[in-house]
Design a protein around this motif. Structure first.
Motif, PDB file in Angstrom:
ATOM      1  N   LEU A 117      -2.702   0.655   8.961  1.00 59.30           N
ATOM      2  CA  LEU A 117      -3.851   0.584   9.658  1.00 59.30           C
ATOM      3  C   LEU A 117      -4.346   1.474   8.720  1.00 59.30           C
ATOM      4  O   LEU A 117      -5.690   1.207   8.020  1.00 59.30           O
ATOM      5  N   GLU A 118      -4.067   2.290   8.183  1.00 65.28           N
ATOM      6  CA  GLU A 118      -4.838   4.300   8.479  1.00 65.28           C
ATOM      7  C   GLU A 118      -4.613   3.942   6.769  1.00 65.28           C
ATOM      8  O   GLU A 118      -5.842   4.347   6.470  1.00 65.28           O
ATOM      9  N   ALA A 119      -3.742   3.533   5.989  1.00 64.09           N
ATOM     10  CA  ALA A 119      -3.714   3.379   4.302  1.00 64.09           C
ATOM     11  C   ALA A 119      -4.752   1.861   4.092  1.00 64.09           C
ATOM     12  O   ALA A 119      -5.104   2.078   3.109  1.00 64.09           O
ATOM     13  N   LEU A 120      -4.681   1.215   5.038  1.00 64.08           N
ATOM     14  CA  LEU A 120      -6.016  -0.300   4.297  1.00 64.08           C
ATOM     15  C   LEU A 120      -7.158   0.095   4.975  1.00 64.08           C
ATOM     16  O   LEU A 120      -7.610   0.245   3.167  1.00 64.08           O
ATOM     17  N   LEU A 121      -7.121   0.646   5.629  1.00 71.10           N
ATOM     18  CA  LEU A 121      -8.988   1.654   5.924  1.00 71.10           C
ATOM     19  C   LEU A 121      -8.894   2.493   4.698  1.00 71.10           C
ATOM     20  O   LEU A 121      -9.935   2.785   3.789  1.00 71.10           O
ATOM     21  N   CYS A 122      -8.384   3.539   4.399  1.00 70.86           N
ATOM     22  CA  CYS A 122      -8.306   4.082   3.838  1.00 70.86           C
ATOM     23  C   CYS A 122      -8.466   3.422   2.108  1.00 70.86           C
ATOM     24  O   CYS A 122      -9.405   4.493   0.943  1.00 70.86           O
ATOM     25  N   TRP A 123      -7.487   2.455   1.625  1.00 68.65           N
ATOM     26  CA  TRP A 123      -7.880   2.365   0.289  1.00 68.65           C
ATOM     27  C   TRP A 123      -9.033   1.207   0.345  1.00 68.65           C
ATOM     28  O   TRP A 123      -9.895   1.272  -0.295  1.00 68.65           O
ATOM     29  N   LEU A 124      -9.587   0.586   1.754  1.00 69.94           N
ATOM     30  CA  LEU A 124     -10.962   0.516   1.444  1.00 69.94           C
ATOM     31  C   LEU A 124     -12.284   0.417   1.475  1.00 69.94           C
ATOM     32  O   LEU A 124     -13.232   0.138   1.013  1.00 69.94           O
ATOM     33  N   GLY A 125     -12.329   1.743   1.275  1.00 69.91           N
ATOM     34  CA  GLY A 125     -13.333   2.877   1.144  1.00 69.91           C
ATOM     35  C   GLY A 125     -13.797   2.737  -0.123  1.00 69.91           C
ATOM     36  O   GLY A 125     -14.859   3.669  -0.234  1.00 69.91           O
ATOM     37  N   ASP A 126     -13.303   2.129  -0.850  1.00 74.46           N
ATOM     38  CA  ASP A 126     -13.716   2.109  -2.826  1.00 74.46           C
ATOM     39  C   ASP A 126     -14.553   0.924  -2.858  1.00 74.46           C
ATOM     40  O   ASP A 126     -14.692   0.683  -3.618  1.00 74.46           O
ATOM     41  N   PHE A 127     -14.382  -0.315  -2.140  1.00 70.95           N
ATOM     42  CA  PHE A 127     -15.577  -1.371  -1.975  1.00 70.95           C
ATOM     43  C   PHE A 127     -17.111  -1.155  -1.251  1.00 70.95           C
ATOM     44  O   PHE A 127     -16.814  -0.842  -0.087  1.00 70.95           O
ATOM     45  N   GLN A 128     -17.638  -1.966  -1.441  1.00 68.51           N
ATOM     46  CA  GLN A 128     -19.242  -2.306  -0.980  1.00 68.51           C
ATOM     47  C   GLN A 128     -18.757  -3.823  -0.891  1.00 68.51           C
ATOM     48  O   GLN A 128     -19.756  -3.656   0.803  1.00 68.51           O
ATOM     49  N   GLU A 129     -18.644  -5.077  -1.402  1.00 69.65           N
ATOM     50  CA  GLU A 129     -18.051  -5.838  -0.717  1.00 69.65           C
ATOM     51  C   GLU A 129     -17.442  -5.978  -0.142  1.00 69.65           C
ATOM     52  O   GLU A 129     -16.101  -5.941  -0.620  1.00 69.65           O
ATOM     53  N   PRO A 130     -17.601  -7.147   0.775  1.00 66.33           N
ATOM     54  CA  PRO A 130     -15.340  -7.665   1.477  1.00 66.33           C
ATOM     55  C   PRO A 130     -14.656  -8.724   0.720  1.00 66.33           C
ATOM     56  O   PRO A 130     -13.842  -8.312  -0.089  1.00 66.33           O
ATOM     57  N   GLN A 131     -15.362  -9.057  -0.343  1.00 62.75           N
ATOM     58  CA  GLN A 131     -14.959 -10.758  -1.116  1.00 62.75           C
ATOM     59  C   GLN A 131     -14.394  -9.842  -2.433  1.00 62.75           C
ATOM     60  O   GLN A 131     -13.085 -10.154  -2.876  1.00 62.75           O
ATOM     61  N   GLU A 132     -15.427  -8.416  -2.712  1.00 60.65           N
ATOM     62  CA  GLU A 132     -14.562  -7.630  -3.690  1.00 60.65           C
ATOM     63  C   GLU A 132     -12.720  -7.284  -3.491  1.00 60.65           C
ATOM     64  O   GLU A 132     -11.991  -6.437  -4.514  1.00 60.65           O
ATOM     65  N   ALA A 133     -12.815  -6.678  -2.075  1.00 60.75           N
ATOM     66  CA  ALA A 133     -11.776  -5.813  -1.734  1.00 60.75           C
ATOM     67  C   ALA A 133     -11.143  -7.351  -1.847  1.00 60.75           C
ATOM     68  O   ALA A 133      -9.582  -7.031  -2.021  1.00 60.75           O
ATOM     69  N   LEU A 134     -11.027  -8.667  -1.353  1.00 61.93           N
ATOM     70  CA  LEU A 134     -10.487  -9.589  -1.180  1.00 61.93           C
ATOM     71  C   LEU A 134      -9.544  -9.924  -2.535  1.00 61.93           C
ATOM     72  O   LEU A 134      -8.057  -9.920  -2.649  1.00 61.93           O
ATOM     73  N   LEU A 158       0.948  -1.313   0.256  1.00 57.70           N
ATOM     74  CA  LEU A 158       0.047   0.383  -0.412  1.00 57.70           C
ATOM     75  C   LEU A 158       1.037   1.257  -0.217  1.00 57.70           C
ATOM     76  O   LEU A 158       1.742   1.262   0.525  1.00 57.70           O
ATOM     77  N   GLU A 159       0.396   2.542  -0.563  1.00 56.90           N
ATOM     78  CA  GLU A 159       1.123   3.616  -0.498  1.00 56.90           C
ATOM     79  C   GLU A 159       0.966   4.469   0.714  1.00 56.90           C
ATOM     80  O   GLU A 159      -0.423   4.824   1.057  1.00 56.90           O
ATOM     81  N   HIS A 160       1.858   4.975   1.517  1.00 53.88           N
ATOM     82  CA  HIS A 160       1.887   4.717   2.830  1.00 53.88           C
ATOM     83  C   HIS A 160       2.184   6.465   2.519  1.00 53.88           C
ATOM     84  O   HIS A 160       2.553   6.911   2.345  1.00 53.88           O
ATOM     85  N   PRO A 161       1.267   7.346   3.346  1.00 53.58           N
ATOM     86  CA  PRO A 161       1.549   8.542   3.640  1.00 53.58           C
ATOM     87  C   PRO A 161       2.228   8.534   4.501  1.00 53.58           C
ATOM     88  O   PRO A 161       2.966   8.120   4.985  1.00 53.58           O
ATOM     89  N   VAL A 162       3.368  10.343   3.769  1.00 53.38           N
ATOM     90  CA  VAL A 162       3.718  10.968   5.164  1.00 53.38           C
ATOM     91  C   VAL A 162       3.551  11.216   5.998  1.00 53.38           C
ATOM     92  O   VAL A 162       2.534  11.770   6.980  1.00 53.38           O
ATOM     93  N   ARG A 163       4.391   9.823   7.144  1.00 55.41           N
ATOM     94  CA  ARG A 163       3.483  10.177   8.813  1.00 55.41           C
ATOM     95  C   ARG A 163       4.404  10.803   9.718  1.00 55.41           C
ATOM     96  O   ARG A 163       6.525  11.009   9.099  1.00 55.41           O
TER      97      ARG A 163
END
Length: 629
Positions: free
Chosen positions: A254-271, A238-243
């Motif tokens: 974890l925050e980068a992962l949560l940001c990335w998951l914002g584009d998905f509606q279903e869990p299997q789609e995200a996997l 994942l692309e991590h923002p400058v921390r």
């Protein structure tokens, strides 16, 4: 537990929580989590062998605070020990091995006066359940790990969960989670409610702008106790923002992962999309990773609760399908009620036992070696000629060995119980065994100190009398070291005795309680009266189950030249009891009459039947097996 770093992430964003005034409600309690938290955050002893009476009093005050606010707790405990796994794939075994190794190091350092981690004294688990039962708090033990059952019951009842386990941040609980560190039950008496913070999955997802359905995908992609990407040889790029300098890489990830998951509606789609962030991997590897992540997400899908009817009408949950051929059906009721220790189910299901860590020096042999013959007896009753894999320590290393069964445990003749009241007989038998088998052999001062402790555990009246006498002698003996530090070999001897008590209680449960279990009750009046003895005698206050501090203090007194009977001269009843116990443990010891495995195991089912069915079972057992004879 749960997603590593998630609790810290939420703590740093505390506005995710909502302040609530909790009252007039059911509350599903994660019992294993609460018992550990109460003991280890109260500053109670972890070195001498346990502040058991202080712990019991703490549990009483907790329950009283809840009831004063109209809160009805329902306590659910794990059915697998901290080293067992919840299925036969051992998907959490490696995680638990790492934790066991860490506890061995912690226990060793704590024995040298360090405080870099918490080790629960050995008898706390039994005392927690026994106290709740005495206070009429509903308690149930699950056949598997408790997390899903706790969440499922709270979901069915639409009430919150009380826990500090990070897995509950992922479950979508209708009434949310009340994290134990923010549950201010000590303030309830003045307010008639418990000030606390409430977490909901909807609040978390709203803060991070993701769909609630995607939370399980977040847990498995971030890594939890069941599945870790690194264990599969892949990583999420994942692309991590400058921390900022004070932000850890883990939190940033974890925050980068949560940001990335914002584009998905279903869990299997995200996997499926996550596979593209794992670099060049083969199709076979992609299929393996996707399958394991999908299975990991299933842990957060809640089934209908199997515990609700047990609490409301006593219906016992069924055994898991995979265990129905391994565990006899008669075990279900006594196990669910807690009358059988969880180690019994673990032996039957997994042939594996992890012996609890105790605070002791790593150069000494494990205290559990002394009680091994008793465990062999129990394994034999359960498994016949099979083997059990025991995990213990050798020095500071986690080791395992196969233990052969059907080896007789050294026991005492019933004649040694002459004059000994029933509720002390199990402890007398264990003490006889300990005196013969502890290594090194306990010296006379240690033996006498333990017997004096058993006198203290006899009745409330004798506790008051003995501790009063010890306080008087403590003031008479000019001891320059008023608060002695623990001696590691004294702690080791007491640990060996506690290990024998723990295993003997488990075997006693399996045999249907041929000897009554030791009682562990205390009253506030005794505690308050002992406070008047001065700070030097506070070490003597909590003596239930021959409390560790009392044992150490008595040893120091006896080493100083005090005759044991001098401590009891003002209380003839206690002196008489002491002499009775001394005579009992000094009798020549003999092995009991050996019974065949078939004789012993044939009685197990009958011993644990409800009372109304026992007579029928006994009658059937005496009928001829062959009608023609």
């Amino acid at each position: 537990m749960g997603v590593q770093g998630l609790t810290s992430l939420i703590k740093d964003n505390s506005h995710i929580y909502r302040d609530v005034q909790f009252r007039d409600s059911r509350l599903v309690v994660d019992g294993s989590n609460l018992s550990f938290h109460l003991y280890c955050t109260a500053g109670l002893d972890q070195t001498y062998g346990g502040d058991y009476a202080a712990y019991e009093n703490l549990i009483e005050r907790f329950v009283k605070a809840l009831r004063g606010c109209g809160i009805q707790p329902y306590t659910v405990k794990n059915g697998v020990s901290i080293f067992q796994c919840d299925d036969h794939t051992d998907k959490k075994l490696e995680t638990k091995k790492k934790r066991a190794k860490a506890r061995i190091q912690t226990a060793h350092k704590n024995s040298q006066g360090w405080r870099n981690g918490a080790i629960m004294p050995l008898m706390c688990i039994s005392l927690f359940r026994q106290t709740l039962v005495r206070l009429e708090v509903p308690v149930v033990r699950c056949f598997l790990e408790a997390d899903r059952e706790v969440a499922a019951l709270a979901s069915d009842w639409k009430c919150p969960v009380l826990s500090n386990d990070g897995d509950f941040y992922i479950f979508d609980l209708p009434a949310g989670l009340l994290p134990i560190p923010h549950f201010q039950w000590q303030k309830a008496a003045q307010r008639r409610y418990v000030p606390c913070k409430k977490y909901t999955a909807s609040g978390f997802c709203s803060f991070y702008n993701i769909q609630r359905r995607v939370l399980p995908a977040f847990a498995v992609l971030a890594g939890n106790d069941y599945v870790k990407l690194e264990d599969m040889g892949v990583s999420l790029r994942l692309e991590h923002p400058v921390r900022a300098p004070n932000i850890s890489w883990r939190r940033s990830h974890l925050e980068a992962l949560l940001c990335w998951l914002g584009d998905f509606q279903e869990p299997q789609e995200a996997l499926v999309a996550a596979l593209k962030l794992m670099g060049e991997v083969s199709r076979e590897k992609e299929a393996e990773v996707l399958q394991r992540l999908s299975v990991g997400m299933e842990e957060y899908q809640l089934p209908p609760s199997a515990l609700g009817r047990f609490f409301t009408d006593g219906t016992v949950p069924p055994l898991p399908p995979k265990d129905q051929g391994l565990v006899p059906d008669w075990i279900r009721l006594p196990f669910t009620e807690g009358r059988l220790d969880k180690v019994i189910l673990n032996v039957l299901r997994l042939r594996r036992v992890r012996l609890p860590s105790m605070v002791e020096h790593g150069r000494l042999t494990s205290s559990h070696l002394t009680s091994r013959p008793i465990r062999q007896e129990m394994y034999g009753l359960l498994l016949g000629e099979e083997e059990v894999e025991e995990y213990d320590r050798e020095g500071l290393l986690l080791t395992s060995r196969r233990v052969r069964v059907l080896m007789e445990a050294l026991e005492v003749e019933p004649s040694c119980f002459q004059g000994v009241e029933p509720h002390l007989r199990l402890l007398v038998a264990v003490t006889c065994y300990w005196m013969q088998n502890a290594s090194p052999t306990p010296d006379l001062e240690l033996q006498h100190a333990l017997l004096l402790g058993l006198v203290a555990a006899h009745t409330i009246q004798h506790v008051d009398e003995l501790l009063s006498d010890v306080c008087v002698v403590a003031l008479q003996v000019k001891n320059k070291n008023a608060t002695q530090s623990p001696v590691y070999f004294v702690a080791h001897a007491f640990n060996q005795w506690q290990s024998c008590v723990m295993v003997s209680m488990q075997l006693n449960q399996l045999l249907g309680f041929p000897l009554p279990e030791p009682q562990t009750t205390v009253t506030n009046s005794i505690i308050k009266s002992l406070m008047l003895c001065g700070s030097n005698c506070l070490l003597l206050m909590f003596s239930r189950l021959c409390g560790g501090k009392l044992f150490h203090q008595l040893v120091h007194r006896l080493w100083g030249g005090v005759h044991p009977e001098l401590l009891l001269t003002r209380t003839p009843s206690s002196l008489e009891l002491y002499r009775t116990l001394l005579a009992a443990v000094q009798q020549p010891q003999h092995r009991r009459t050996t019974h065949s495995l078939e004789d012993l195991t044939a009685n197990l089912e009958q011993l644990n039947l409800p009372d109304k069915d026992k007579e029928a079972a006994r009658s059937a057992a005496h009928q001829p097996k062959n009608p023609s004879i």
